[in-house]
Scaffold this motif. Sequence first.
Motif, PDB file in Angstrom:
ATOM      1  N   ARG A 138       1.973   9.324  -5.834  1.00  0.00           N
ATOM      2  CA  ARG A 138       2.566  10.657  -5.614  1.00  0.00           C
ATOM      3  C   ARG A 138       3.525  11.018  -6.752  1.00  0.00           C
ATOM      4  O   ARG A 138       3.526  12.151  -7.230  1.00  0.00           O
ATOM      5  N   ARG A 183       0.828  -1.203   0.000  1.00  0.00           N
ATOM      6  CA  ARG A 183       0.000   0.000   0.000  1.00  0.00           C
ATOM      7  C   ARG A 183       0.866   1.258   0.000  1.00  0.00           C
ATOM      8  O   ARG A 183       0.570   2.231  -0.689  1.00  0.00           O
ATOM      9  N   LYS A 184       1.930   1.225   0.779  1.00  0.00           N
ATOM     10  CA  LYS A 184       2.852   2.358   0.842  1.00  0.00           C
ATOM     11  C   LYS A 184       3.506   2.575  -0.522  1.00  0.00           C
ATOM     12  O   LYS A 184       3.635   3.710  -0.987  1.00  0.00           O
ATOM     13  N   ARG A 207       1.028   4.151  -2.906  1.00  0.00           N
ATOM     14  CA  ARG A 207       0.834   5.576  -2.618  1.00  0.00           C
ATOM     15  C   ARG A 207       2.040   6.392  -3.099  1.00  0.00           C
ATOM     16  O   ARG A 207       1.893   7.485  -3.646  1.00  0.00           O
ATOM     17  N   GLU A 216      -4.058   8.867  -4.667  1.00  0.00           N
ATOM     18  CA  GLU A 216      -4.267   7.688  -5.505  1.00  0.00           C
ATOM     19  C   GLU A 216      -5.424   7.923  -6.476  1.00  0.00           C
ATOM     20  O   GLU A 216      -5.346   7.543  -7.645  1.00  0.00           O
ATOM     21  N   SER A 225      -5.433   8.778   0.421  1.00  0.00           N
ATOM     22  CA  SER A 225      -6.066   8.061  -0.685  1.00  0.00           C
ATOM     23  C   SER A 225      -6.447   8.997  -1.822  1.00  0.00           C
ATOM     24  O   SER A 225      -6.639   8.559  -2.956  1.00  0.00           O
TER      25      SER A 225
END
Length: 107
Positions: free
Chosen positions: A11, A3-4, A7, A72, A69
């Motif tokens: 970005r 998940r990191k 993200r 994303e 989020s």
Amino acid sequence: MARKAERQAARASVAAYHEAQLGVLIEHVGRAVDRFRAGEQDAFEVDAAIHRFHRAARQLWSFCAQSGSQVESAAHLIARMADDGDTIDWWQRGAPARARSAEDLGV
């Protein structure tokens, strides 16, 4: 951890889009300055282009300055627009409201 990484990738995608779109906006100002130097525009027209750049860059920044989020979601939207051949005309969005209304009406 995945998940990191997602993200961070989002970005990076949004940052690259932001930089590319800022470059497009700067080109508009550059052309206005070039026309001024060639005697084709006066200083007031260049000033108007600079103000339009400021409004457009502020809207672009608002679109790109997301966190969590939301970044994303912005990255997915940017990817979908690229896939569909769609774009956001930030320069148009930077036009004064009166000019945008007239252009929308075909005036």
